[in-house]
Motif scaffolding. Structure first.
Motif, mmCIF file in Angstrom:
data_model
loop_
_atom_site.group_PDB
_atom_site.id
_atom_site.type_symbol
_atom_site.label_atom_id
_atom_site.label_comp_id
_atom_site.label_asym_id
_atom_site.label_seq_id
_atom_site.Cartn_x
_atom_site.Cartn_y
_atom_site.Cartn_z
ATOM 1 N N GLU A 97 9.207 -0.829 7.002
ATOM 2 C CA GLU A 97 8.070 -0.856 6.088
ATOM 3 C C GLU A 97 6.937 -1.654 6.717
ATOM 4 O O GLU A 97 7.172 -2.634 7.421
ATOM 5 N N ILE A 98 5.725 -1.242 6.428
ATOM 6 C CA ILE A 98 4.530 -1.899 6.935
ATOM 7 C C ILE A 98 3.855 -2.642 5.790
ATOM 8 O O ILE A 98 3.721 -2.115 4.688
ATOM 9 N N SER A 99 3.419 -3.863 6.055
ATOM 10 C CA SER A 99 2.690 -4.637 5.055
ATOM 11 C C SER A 99 1.273 -4.906 5.554
ATOM 12 O O SER A 99 1.087 -5.299 6.713
ATOM 13 N N VAL A 100 0.303 -4.675 4.689
ATOM 14 C CA VAL A 100 -1.089 -5.002 5.001
ATOM 15 C C VAL A 100 -1.527 -6.136 4.084
ATOM 16 O O VAL A 100 -0.930 -6.359 3.031
ATOM 17 N N PHE A 101 -2.554 -6.860 4.481
ATOM 18 C CA PHE A 101 -2.907 -8.054 3.719
ATOM 19 C C PHE A 101 -4.406 -8.289 3.700
ATOM 20 O O PHE A 101 -5.118 -7.954 4.645
ATOM 21 N N MET A 102 -4.855 -8.852 2.613
ATOM 22 C CA MET A 102 -6.236 -9.290 2.472
ATOM 23 C C MET A 102 -6.294 -10.254 1.301
ATOM 24 O O MET A 102 -5.287 -10.503 0.633
ATOM 25 N N SER A 103 -7.467 -10.801 1.063
ATOM 26 C CA SER A 103 -7.622 -11.790 0.015
ATOM 27 C C SER A 103 -8.559 -11.286 -1.069
ATOM 28 O O SER A 103 -9.436 -10.453 -0.827
ATOM 29 N N ALA A 104 -8.361 -11.795 -2.277
ATOM 30 C CA ALA A 104 -9.306 -11.522 -3.361
ATOM 31 C C ALA A 104 -10.539 -12.405 -3.241
ATOM 32 O O ALA A 104 -11.561 -12.150 -3.874
ATOM 33 N N SER A 105 -10.450 -13.444 -2.418
ATOM 34 C CA SER A 105 -11.544 -14.384 -2.200
ATOM 35 C C SER A 105 -12.290 -14.034 -0.922
ATOM 36 O O SER A 105 -11.680 -13.885 0.145
ATOM 37 N N PHE A 121 -11.581 -3.351 4.284
ATOM 38 C CA PHE A 121 -11.071 -2.119 3.674
ATOM 39 C C PHE A 121 -10.872 -0.973 4.666
ATOM 40 O O PHE A 121 -9.788 -0.376 4.706
ATOM 41 N N PRO A 122 -11.852 -0.628 5.489
ATOM 42 C CA PRO A 122 -11.630 0.508 6.403
ATOM 43 C C PRO A 122 -10.539 0.252 7.438
ATOM 44 O O PRO A 122 -9.856 1.190 7.860
ATOM 45 N N VAL A 123 -10.367 -1.003 7.841
ATOM 46 C CA VAL A 123 -9.306 -1.345 8.798
ATOM 47 C C VAL A 123 -7.943 -1.085 8.162
ATOM 48 O O VAL A 123 -7.046 -0.476 8.772
ATOM 49 N N LEU A 124 -7.785 -1.541 6.918
ATOM 50 C CA LEU A 124 -6.511 -1.340 6.234
ATOM 51 C C LEU A 124 -6.290 0.123 5.877
ATOM 52 O O LEU A 124 -5.148 0.606 5.909
ATOM 53 N N LYS A 125 -7.353 0.821 5.551
ATOM 54 C CA LYS A 125 -7.215 2.249 5.240
ATOM 55 C C LYS A 125 -6.654 3.010 6.429
ATOM 56 O O LYS A 125 -5.790 3.890 6.283
ATOM 57 N N GLU A 126 -7.125 2.676 7.624
ATOM 58 C CA GLU A 126 -6.611 3.340 8.826
ATOM 59 C C GLU A 126 -5.115 3.080 8.998
ATOM 60 O O GLU A 126 -4.338 3.999 9.315
ATOM 61 N N VAL A 127 -4.705 1.817 8.776
ATOM 62 C CA VAL A 127 -3.284 1.472 8.888
ATOM 63 C C VAL A 127 -2.471 2.234 7.851
ATOM 64 O O VAL A 127 -1.426 2.834 8.159
ATOM 65 N N ALA A 131 0.345 5.077 8.647
ATOM 66 C CA ALA A 131 1.741 4.805 8.277
ATOM 67 C C ALA A 131 2.269 5.814 7.271
ATOM 68 O O ALA A 131 3.365 6.369 7.447
ATOM 69 N N THR A 132 1.505 6.054 6.219
ATOM 70 C CA THR A 132 1.970 7.006 5.207
ATOM 71 C C THR A 132 2.025 8.421 5.767
ATOM 72 O O THR A 132 2.828 9.238 5.323
ATOM 73 N N GLY A 133 1.187 8.686 6.776
ATOM 74 C CA GLY A 133 1.203 10.004 7.408
ATOM 75 C C GLY A 133 2.502 10.303 8.119
ATOM 76 O O GLY A 133 2.863 11.476 8.314
ATOM 77 N N ILE A 134 3.218 9.257 8.520
ATOM 78 C CA ILE A 134 4.545 9.444 9.137
ATOM 79 C C ILE A 134 5.647 8.961 8.204
ATOM 80 O O ILE A 134 6.744 8.640 8.625
ATOM 81 N N ARG A 135 5.304 8.894 6.927
ATOM 82 C CA ARG A 135 6.253 8.568 5.853
ATOM 83 C C ARG A 135 6.837 7.167 5.953
ATOM 84 O O ARG A 135 7.993 6.928 5.600
ATOM 85 N N GLY A 170 -3.117 4.245 -1.107
ATOM 86 C CA GLY A 170 -1.768 4.790 -1.074
ATOM 87 C C GLY A 170 -0.634 3.818 -0.824
ATOM 88 O O GLY A 170 0.452 4.225 -0.395
ATOM 89 N N ILE A 171 -0.848 2.522 -1.090
ATOM 90 C CA ILE A 171 0.265 1.576 -0.936
ATOM 91 C C ILE A 171 1.357 1.870 -1.966
ATOM 92 O O ILE A 171 1.097 2.406 -3.040
ATOM 93 N N ASN A 172 2.603 1.493 -1.617
ATOM 94 C CA ASN A 172 3.742 1.732 -2.500
ATOM 95 C C ASN A 172 4.004 0.584 -3.462
ATOM 96 O O ASN A 172 4.613 0.767 -4.518
ATOM 97 N N GLU A 173 3.574 -0.601 -3.058
ATOM 98 C CA GLU A 173 3.815 -1.794 -3.878
ATOM 99 C C GLU A 173 2.737 -2.818 -3.572
ATOM 100 O O GLU A 173 2.211 -2.865 -2.448
ATOM 101 N N LEU A 174 2.419 -3.640 -4.572
ATOM 102 C CA LEU A 174 1.394 -4.667 -4.409
ATOM 103 C C LEU A 174 1.981 -6.030 -4.723
ATOM 104 O O LEU A 174 2.514 -6.255 -5.807
ATOM 105 N N SER A 175 1.885 -6.939 -3.760
ATOM 106 C CA SER A 175 2.346 -8.313 -3.945
ATOM 107 C C SER A 175 1.142 -9.195 -4.230
ATOM 108 O O SER A 175 0.212 -9.280 -3.429
#
Length: 299
Positions: A97-105, A121-127, A131-135, A170-175
């Motif tokens: 699983e791949i995790s991406v990260f950013m801040s609300a601040s 946002f665009p950096v994470l969108k590419e990731v 990732a989701t493109g290869i399931r 398209g994330i599967n879960e949000l922490s």
């Protein structure tokens, strides 16, 4: 109280727990620790982060760790990645699983990622797209949800704007992270009162730090709102390099103790967990800060 029958604990110690440790831990010791964690009944281990070693030298051996661990087929092995280059390394290491990260601040995001929120946002969108493109499932982290060390309270609409965008990608879960451990049960209640109406609660996880000793109380309040997934770090390891004064994550061993005594199933063997904590404690050559380890060390 209508507490759940079962809770999922996601162990982030090998990544979030170790990233703040100044003494570099040998790669093989990290691998051995993750292998031991894999025998405790955990179903999810965040093994490392494929960030630039200049940012976090402790995790500069991410590829070696990812390739070196023994894979338990019942466990999801995840890794944090900041960009496409990090994703490529994570895929080379066959992370589940791949995790991406950013801040609300905005300020914390600039210090943590060296980018504004809008530029992140665009950096994470590419990731996420790749990732989701290869399931490969993708998990999103949002930091400073309950307070920022630089800006204080963050407007809830700003938090939701960030969360909405990650879900749209398209994330599967949000922490949702209490990065500096400032949340109280009342604040958690006020936030979740709105969050569970906006999002499917089964897609939400809470990530509490225990800077002010409030993490377990905040977990308890989250349970009242039907949250059943929590991040934790064995022994209470952790902290944030870009959040001055932030202490460790809620301790996995303390969390398991509380949940088991509430009759809530985790699937985790508490004794094996303590043995694994003892192993890392010996490696670090200092006591781990959890309550369960304080009891263990006193025996």
């Amino acid at each position: 109280m209508n507490w759940p029958e079962k809770v999922t604990i996601k162990e982030v110690g090998p990544r979030d727990g170790l990233q703040n440790e100044k003494a570099i831990i040998p790669t093989q010791r990290k691998i051995d620790w993750i292998d031991q964690l894999s025998e405790t009944g955990l179903t999810y281990i965040e093994a490392t982060s494929f960030v630039n070693p200049k940012w976090i030298p402790q995790l500069g051996d991410a590829l070696e760790v990812g390739k070196g661990i023994k894979r338990n087929p019942t466990i999801t092995y995840a890794a944090l990645v900041p960009n496409r280059r990090g994703l490529e390394s994570a895929l080379e290491a066959s992370m589940d699983e791949i995790s991406v990260f950013m801040s609300a601040s905005e300020t914390h995001n600039l210090k943590n990622i060296n980018k504004s929120i809008s530029d992140t946002f665009p950096v994470l969108k590419e990731v996420i797209d790749t990732a989701t493109g290869i399931r490969k499932p993708v998990r999103g982290y949002v930091s400073t949800v309950f307070g920022c060390p630089y800006e204080g309270s963050i407007d809830i609409e700003q938090i939701f704007r960030v969360c909405d965008q990650l879900f749209e990608y398209g994330i599967n879960e949000l922490s949702l992270g209490d990065t500096i451990g400032v949340a109280s049960p009342r604040q958690v209640e006020e936030f979740l009162e709105q969050a569970v109406k906006r999002y499917d609660k089964s897609l939400l996880a809470l990530h509490f730090h225990d800077t002010r000793g409030m993490a377990l109380a905040n977990v308890l309040k989250s349970l009242d709102y039907g949250i059943t997934t929590f991040d934790s770090a064995l022994g209470g390891l952790g902290g944030c390099p870009y959040a001055p004064g932030a202490s460790g994550n809620v301790a996995t061993d303390d969390l398991v103790h509380m949940l088991h005594n509430m009759g809530i199933v985790t699937g985790i063997d508490a004794e094996k967990l303590i043995k694994s904590a003892s192993m890392m404690q010996s490696c670090l050559e200092k006591p781990l800060p959890s309550h369960q380890m304080a009891i263990y060390n006193a025996q």
